[in-house]
Design a protein around this motif. Structure first.
Motif, PDB file in Angstrom:
ATOM      1  N   ILE A  55       4.061 -10.995   6.364  1.00 29.37           N
ATOM      2  CA  ILE A  55       3.527 -11.053   7.726  1.00 29.37           C
ATOM      3  C   ILE A  55       2.192 -10.330   7.745  1.00 29.37           C
ATOM      4  O   ILE A  55       2.085  -9.199   7.261  1.00 29.37           O
ATOM      5  CB  ILE A  55       4.479 -10.369   8.733  1.00 29.37           C
ATOM      6  N   GLY A  56       1.184 -10.979   8.296  1.00 32.39           N
ATOM      7  CA  GLY A  56      -0.121 -10.352   8.387  1.00 32.39           C
ATOM      8  C   GLY A  56      -0.753 -10.555   9.747  1.00 32.39           C
ATOM      9  O   GLY A  56      -0.557 -11.579  10.402  1.00 32.39           O
ATOM     10  N   ARG A  57      -1.520  -9.547  10.176  1.00 32.67           N
ATOM     11  CA  ARG A  57      -2.298  -9.626  11.415  1.00 32.67           C
ATOM     12  C   ARG A  57      -3.545  -8.775  11.197  1.00 32.67           C
ATOM     13  O   ARG A  57      -3.448  -7.579  10.965  1.00 32.67           O
ATOM     14  CB  ARG A  57      -1.520  -9.096  12.598  1.00 32.67           C
ATOM     15  N   GLY A  58      -4.696  -9.433  11.241  1.00 28.39           N
ATOM     16  CA  GLY A  58      -5.935  -8.704  11.026  1.00 28.39           C
ATOM     17  C   GLY A  58      -5.941  -8.054   9.650  1.00 28.39           C
ATOM     18  O   GLY A  58      -5.704  -8.717   8.647  1.00 28.39           O
ATOM     19  N   ASN A  59      -6.144  -6.752   9.628  1.00 33.27           N
ATOM     20  CA  ASN A  59      -6.163  -6.012   8.365  1.00 33.27           C
ATOM     21  C   ASN A  59      -4.806  -5.444   7.996  1.00 33.27           C
ATOM     22  O   ASN A  59      -4.671  -4.793   6.964  1.00 33.27           O
ATOM     23  CB  ASN A  59      -7.178  -4.865   8.447  1.00 33.27           C
ATOM     24  N   ARG A  60      -3.794  -5.663   8.834  1.00 31.67           N
ATOM     25  CA  ARG A  60      -2.450  -5.152   8.556  1.00 31.67           C
ATOM     26  C   ARG A  60      -1.610  -6.242   7.924  1.00 31.67           C
ATOM     27  O   ARG A  60      -1.687  -7.406   8.293  1.00 31.67           O
ATOM     28  CB  ARG A  60      -1.789  -4.681   9.844  1.00 31.67           C
ATOM     29  N   TYR A  61      -0.786  -5.825   6.984  1.00 29.46           N
ATOM     30  CA  TYR A  61       0.018  -6.767   6.217  1.00 29.46           C
ATOM     31  C   TYR A  61       1.308  -6.070   5.835  1.00 29.46           C
ATOM     32  O   TYR A  61       1.308  -4.889   5.489  1.00 29.46           O
ATOM     33  CB  TYR A  61      -0.779  -7.180   4.982  1.00 29.46           C
ATOM     34  N   GLU A  62       2.405  -6.784   5.921  1.00 25.66           N
ATOM     35  CA  GLU A  62       3.696  -6.223   5.550  1.00 25.66           C
ATOM     36  C   GLU A  62       4.558  -7.303   4.926  1.00 25.66           C
ATOM     37  O   GLU A  62       4.504  -8.462   5.340  1.00 25.66           O
ATOM     38  CB  GLU A  62       4.381  -5.647   6.793  1.00 25.66           C
TER      39      GLU A  62
ATOM     40  N   ASP B 112      -2.062 -15.127  16.220  1.00 26.56           N
ATOM     41  CA  ASP B 112      -2.862 -14.336  15.305  1.00 26.56           C
ATOM     42  C   ASP B 112      -2.056 -13.792  14.129  1.00 26.56           C
ATOM     43  O   ASP B 112      -2.589 -13.138  13.259  1.00 26.56           O
ATOM     44  CB  ASP B 112      -3.581 -13.211  16.043  1.00 26.56           C
ATOM     45  N   LEU B 113      -0.761 -14.068  14.108  1.00 30.71           N
ATOM     46  CA  LEU B 113       0.080 -13.669  12.979  1.00 30.71           C
ATOM     47  C   LEU B 113       0.071 -14.745  11.909  1.00 30.71           C
ATOM     48  O   LEU B 113       0.140 -15.930  12.210  1.00 30.71           O
ATOM     49  CB  LEU B 113       1.527 -13.476  13.422  1.00 30.71           C
ATOM     50  N   SER B 114       0.024 -14.300  10.673  1.00 34.72           N
ATOM     51  CA  SER B 114       0.197 -15.193   9.536  1.00 34.72           C
ATOM     52  C   SER B 114       1.549 -14.856   8.922  1.00 34.72           C
ATOM     53  O   SER B 114       1.780 -13.711   8.534  1.00 34.72           O
ATOM     54  CB  SER B 114      -0.928 -14.961   8.523  1.00 34.72           C
ATOM     55  N   ILE B 115       2.443 -15.840   8.872  1.00 32.48           N
ATOM     56  CA  ILE B 115       3.788 -15.604   8.344  1.00 32.48           C
ATOM     57  C   ILE B 115       4.067 -16.608   7.231  1.00 32.48           C
ATOM     58  O   ILE B 115       3.891 -17.806   7.405  1.00 32.48           O
ATOM     59  CB  ILE B 115       4.855 -15.745   9.444  1.00 32.48           C
ATOM     60  N   VAL B 116       4.505 -16.076   6.087  1.00 33.80           N
ATOM     61  CA  VAL B 116       4.886 -16.907   4.949  1.00 33.80           C
ATOM     62  C   VAL B 116       6.317 -16.547   4.574  1.00 33.80           C
ATOM     63  O   VAL B 116       6.629 -15.366   4.369  1.00 33.80           O
ATOM     64  CB  VAL B 116       3.950 -16.691   3.736  1.00 33.80           C
ATOM     65  N   VAL B 117       7.178 -17.552   4.514  1.00 31.99           N
ATOM     66  CA  VAL B 117       8.577 -17.353   4.134  1.00 31.99           C
ATOM     67  C   VAL B 117       8.780 -17.934   2.740  1.00 31.99           C
ATOM     68  O   VAL B 117       8.637 -19.135   2.531  1.00 31.99           O
ATOM     69  CB  VAL B 117       9.541 -18.038   5.132  1.00 31.99           C
ATOM     70  N   TRP B 118       9.086 -17.069   1.790  1.00 36.39           N
ATOM     71  CA  TRP B 118       9.447 -17.489   0.438  1.00 36.39           C
ATOM     72  C   TRP B 118      10.940 -17.778   0.475  1.00 36.39           C
ATOM     73  O   TRP B 118      11.729 -16.908   0.862  1.00 36.39           O
ATOM     74  CB  TRP B 118       9.141 -16.387  -0.570  1.00 36.39           C
ATOM     75  N   SER B 119      11.335 -18.994   0.112  1.00 41.12           N
ATOM     76  CA  SER B 119      12.737 -19.380   0.243  1.00 41.12           C
ATOM     77  C   SER B 119      13.123 -20.378  -0.841  1.00 41.12           C
ATOM     78  O   SER B 119      12.293 -20.788  -1.647  1.00 41.12           O
ATOM     79  CB  SER B 119      12.982 -19.988   1.626  1.00 41.12           C
ATOM     80  N   LYS B 120      14.408 -20.729  -0.835  1.00 39.55           N
ATOM     81  CA  LYS B 120      14.892 -21.779  -1.738  1.00 39.55           C
ATOM     82  C   LYS B 120      15.880 -22.648  -0.995  1.00 39.55           C
ATOM     83  O   LYS B 120      16.456 -22.237   0.023  1.00 39.55           O
ATOM     84  CB  LYS B 120      15.521 -21.191  -2.998  1.00 39.55           C
ATOM     85  N   GLN B 121      16.063 -23.826  -1.495  1.00 44.52           N
ATOM     86  CA  GLN B 121      16.998 -24.766  -0.887  1.00 44.52           C
ATOM     87  C   GLN B 121      18.414 -24.212  -0.976  1.00 44.52           C
ATOM     88  O   GLN B 121      18.797 -23.638  -1.982  1.00 44.52           O
ATOM     89  CB  GLN B 121      16.905 -26.113  -1.592  1.00 44.52           C
ATOM     90  N   GLY B 122      19.178 -24.386   0.104  1.00 44.49           N
ATOM     91  CA  GLY B 122      20.568 -23.949   0.111  1.00 44.49           C
ATOM     92  C   GLY B 122      20.772 -22.473   0.386  1.00 44.49           C
ATOM     93  O   GLY B 122      21.904 -21.996   0.370  1.00 44.49           O
ATOM     94  N   CYS B 123      19.723 -21.737   0.675  1.00 46.68           N
ATOM     95  CA  CYS B 123      19.814 -20.298   0.943  1.00 46.68           C
ATOM     96  C   CYS B 123      20.110 -20.088   2.425  1.00 46.68           C
ATOM     97  O   CYS B 123      19.258 -20.355   3.271  1.00 46.68           O
ATOM     98  CB  CYS B 123      18.506 -19.618   0.540  1.00 46.68           C
ATOM     99  N   SER B 124      21.301 -19.603   2.744  1.00 44.84           N
ATOM    100  CA  SER B 124      21.670 -19.413   4.149  1.00 44.84           C
ATOM    101  C   SER B 124      20.853 -18.304   4.801  1.00 44.84           C
ATOM    102  O   SER B 124      20.499 -18.408   5.981  1.00 44.84           O
ATOM    103  CB  SER B 124      23.162 -19.116   4.277  1.00 44.84           C
ATOM    104  N   TYR B 125      20.520 -17.256   4.052  1.00 42.88           N
ATOM    105  CA  TYR B 125      19.692 -16.185   4.611  1.00 42.88           C
ATOM    106  C   TYR B 125      18.293 -16.705   4.950  1.00 42.88           C
ATOM    107  O   TYR B 125      17.705 -16.322   5.956  1.00 42.88           O
ATOM    108  CB  TYR B 125      19.584 -15.010   3.644  1.00 42.88           C
ATOM    109  N   CYS B 126      17.771 -17.587   4.102  1.00 48.65           N
ATOM    110  CA  CYS B 126      16.459 -18.201   4.354  1.00 48.65           C
ATOM    111  C   CYS B 126      16.518 -19.033   5.636  1.00 48.65           C
ATOM    112  O   CYS B 126      15.594 -18.986   6.456  1.00 48.65           O
ATOM    113  CB  CYS B 126      16.039 -19.078   3.178  1.00 48.65           C
ATOM    114  N   GLY B 127      17.598 -19.760   5.806  1.00 51.69           N
ATOM    115  CA  GLY B 127      17.787 -20.554   7.010  1.00 51.69           C
ATOM    116  C   GLY B 127      17.861 -19.687   8.254  1.00 51.69           C
ATOM    117  O   GLY B 127      17.292 -20.031   9.300  1.00 51.69           O
TER     118      GLY B 127
END
Length: 85
Positions: free
Chosen positions: A61-68, A4-19
């Motif tokens: 990150i979102g769940r129902g009406n909550r979003y962060e 029920d969680l919606s997760i979107v990761v904004w990232s770029k190629q070569g980003c170790s933190y993203c990995g």
């Protein structure tokens, strides 16, 4: 894990933190979608408008009406946000 969680990761190629973020999510059974900002300044413009940052990773990150959104770098910030939702 949490379907029920919606997760979107904004990232770029070569980003170790993203990995690190993606590895954490995968190891813990979370499904996510990626928005790649590599060579897409218009996508960074969206981050700046929404959150006042141009850096990645940014995790939405979102769940129902909550979003962060997690804009701080470090898996501990992601873990904390997941615990609140």
């Amino acid at each position: 894990m949490s379907k029920d969680l919606s997760i979107v990761v904004w990232s770029k190629q070569g980003c170790s933190y993203c990995g690190d973020v993606k590895d954490y999510l995968e190891k813990n059974g979370y499904e996510y979608r990626t928005v790649d900002v590599t060579e897409h300044d218009d996508r960074r413009d969206i981050l700046e408008t929404k959150y006042g940052v141009r850096h990645v990773p940014v995790i939405e990150i979102g769940r129902g009406n909550r979003y962060e959104a997690v804009t701080e770098v470090g898996v501990e910030h992601l873990e904390s946000a997941l615990g609140r939702l």
